[in-house]
Design an enzyme around this catalytic site. Structure first.
Site, mmCIF file in Angstrom:
data_model
loop_
_atom_site.group_PDB
_atom_site.id
_atom_site.type_symbol
_atom_site.label_atom_id
_atom_site.label_comp_id
_atom_site.label_asym_id
_atom_site.label_seq_id
_atom_site.Cartn_x
_atom_site.Cartn_y
_atom_site.Cartn_z
ATOM 1 N N ASP A 222 64.527 23.340 93.216
ATOM 2 C CA ASP A 222 64.298 22.879 91.845
ATOM 3 C C ASP A 222 65.572 23.133 91.033
ATOM 4 O O ASP A 222 66.652 23.168 91.613
ATOM 5 C CB ASP A 222 63.056 23.588 91.261
ATOM 6 C CG ASP A 222 62.361 22.727 90.210
ATOM 7 O OD1 ASP A 222 63.015 22.412 89.196
ATOM 8 O OD2 ASP A 222 61.189 22.365 90.386
ATOM 9 N N HIS A 245 67.931 20.640 91.593
ATOM 10 C CA HIS A 245 67.718 19.603 90.579
ATOM 11 C C HIS A 245 68.741 19.672 89.454
ATOM 12 O O HIS A 245 68.577 19.052 88.419
ATOM 13 C CB HIS A 245 66.287 19.683 90.020
ATOM 14 C CG HIS A 245 65.231 19.366 91.039
ATOM 15 N ND1 HIS A 245 63.894 19.362 90.746
ATOM 16 C CD2 HIS A 245 65.330 19.035 92.362
ATOM 17 C CE1 HIS A 245 63.200 19.055 91.843
ATOM 18 N NE2 HIS A 245 64.057 18.859 92.827
#
Ligand SMILES: *[C@@H]1O[C@H](CO)[C@@H](O)[C@H](O)[C@H]1NC(C)=O
Ligand SMILES: *[C@@H]1O[C@H](CO)[C@@H](O)[C@H](O)[C@H]1NC(C)=O
Length: 397
Positions: A222, A245
């Site tokens: 993430d 991310h």
């Protein structure tokens, strides 16, 4: 009697090491409190008792020593306040291994530092969340109201403190979270989890002021760094991110009690193979908030899907009410590299609160060989200012 036992324990369990002119540092070794370095026996209570000893010891400084070996624990709270004006160093030389039986956690963290000033967590050791066993329970779009998996290390209401030179692997939830804190230095962390592990953010911060996150390598599933609501005076620099991310401000505006974000500088970072580069994300139908005074500069992006993105429709089911987060004074400067999608730079701002004062200066993003040409910067509810060379092409607003 209690006092005698206390003194006896103190003599047996701690060593006074002279530091400088007559000052002494109390060293408390967790194995002297019964913690077992065999990776099997649970040592949570022993860790907590050893911490309490170090925290409440007299003198200007104390060290909680977690020596080489594997220490298995469930939820551990290192609670303050400690003796006034004391520095407590937590030296993790060995490996902490999380219990993966989620029923042992009463909240959403594994190791928590709470209500302490002047703590330094370091030592070159490893914090292994063993998240592989728990990721199937992660909250997501598919599982409504699923529990939040435990954060590996939480700083809650911590002041003037630091975390450095540690390895984090495979957290269940986030690797590190800092909340309601101030004056925090985070550096030289090495964080690793698989690309597809859910919600394993590297470092998440919220409601924190004056925090520096530098010189770290973050590979995760993430955000490498996520800057949530209520943060002010944040510095993020020299981070190597990817997979992951990217480096994000947000998500902002999901809950009614959130606070604004002001003063964030992200600089001198390299992002490799990430889904996003520099990102700001806010929810629709949010409370009235601001995200302001933001700088993303000197970034190198390699094969990043969305190098620069402001997304005010983030993850929102509500398609009617726009986001009430005002985004202003955001500077993207000296950002170069390659992208794997046509839409390299997208500003999707709020209809009711258009973005203001967005600057692009010296942006040079090229498509990777598979991508045929880049679309111009997309500007929805935004009129950015362009300076110097800007590639992809400027939007016509
Ligand atoms: C954080 O780093 C700054 C600059 O390197 C230093 O001045 C400050 O004392 C550090 N703070 C803590 C709590 O370690
Ligand atoms: C963060 O870094 C800045 C600039 O390097 C420094 O002035 C500041 O004291 C640091 N913050 C903390 C919390 O140490």
């Amino acid at each position: 009697m209690a006092i005698k036992v206390g003194i006896l324990l103190f003599l047996v369990c701690s060593t006074l090491i002279p530091i400088g002119r007559g000052l002494a540092e109390t060293v408390v070794d967790v194995t002297k409190f019964g913690a077992k370095p065999n990776g099997k026996v649970d040592s949570s209570m022993e860790m907590i008792r050893a911490w309490n000893k170090a925290c409440k010891s007299p003198g200007p400084s104390a060290k909680l020593l977690i020596p080489r070996g594997k220490f298995r624990t469930g939820e551990v709270i290192f609670q303050g306040p400690c003796t006034a004006n004391k520095r407590v160093t937590v030296e993790i030389q060995g490996t902490l291994i999380a219990d993966t039986d989620l029923s042992v956690y009463t909240s959403d963290y594994w190791i928590s530092f709470e209500h302490v000033d002047n703590v330094v967590v370091t030592g070159g050791g490893t914090i292994n969340g063993r998240g592989q066993a728990t990721w199937k329970y992660a909250a997501g779009d598919t599982i409504q109201n699923a529990p939040l998996l435990p954060v590996s290390m939480l700083f809650q209401s911590v002041r003037h403190s630091a975390v450095h030179h540690l390895n984090f692997v495979n957290s269940m939830g986030f690797h590190m979270k800092v909340t309601d804190s101030s004056g925090i230095n985070v550096s030289h962390l090495h964080i690793t989890a698989p690309k597809n592990s859910p919600n394993t953010d590297g470092i998440h911060i919220s409601e924190t002021t004056h925090i520096n996150i530098t010189d770290s390598v973050i590979k995760t599933g993430d955000d490498c760094v996520s800057i949530g609501d209520g943060n002010t005076n944040v510095i993020v620099s020299k981070i190597k991110c990817g997979p992951g991310h990217g480096i994000s401000i947000g998500s902002i505006g999901k809950r009614a009690d959130e606070k604004s974000v002001k003063g964030v500088r992200v600089s001198d970072c390299t992002l490799t193979g990430t889904t996003n580069g520099a990102r700001i994300k806010t929810y629709r139908a949010s409370p009235k908030l601001q995200v302001s005074n933001i700088i993303f500069e000197n970034l190198i992006l390699k094969n990043v899907k969305r190098p620069i993105i402001i997304d005010q429709d983030y993850n929102s089911k509500n398609r009617i009410q726009p986001s009430n987060v005002k985004i202003r004074d955001v500077h993207f400067r000296n950002i170069r590299g390659t992208t794997s999608s046509k839409n390299a730079v997208t500003l999707t701002c709020s209809k009711s609160n258009p973005c203001e004062g967005i600057e692009f200066a010296n942006i040079d993003i090229a498509p990777t060989p598979k991508v045929r040409g880049l679309l111009p910067v997309s500007c929805v509810n935004a009129k950015p200012i362009f300076k110097g060379k800007v590639k992809p092409a400027r939007c016509r607003c």
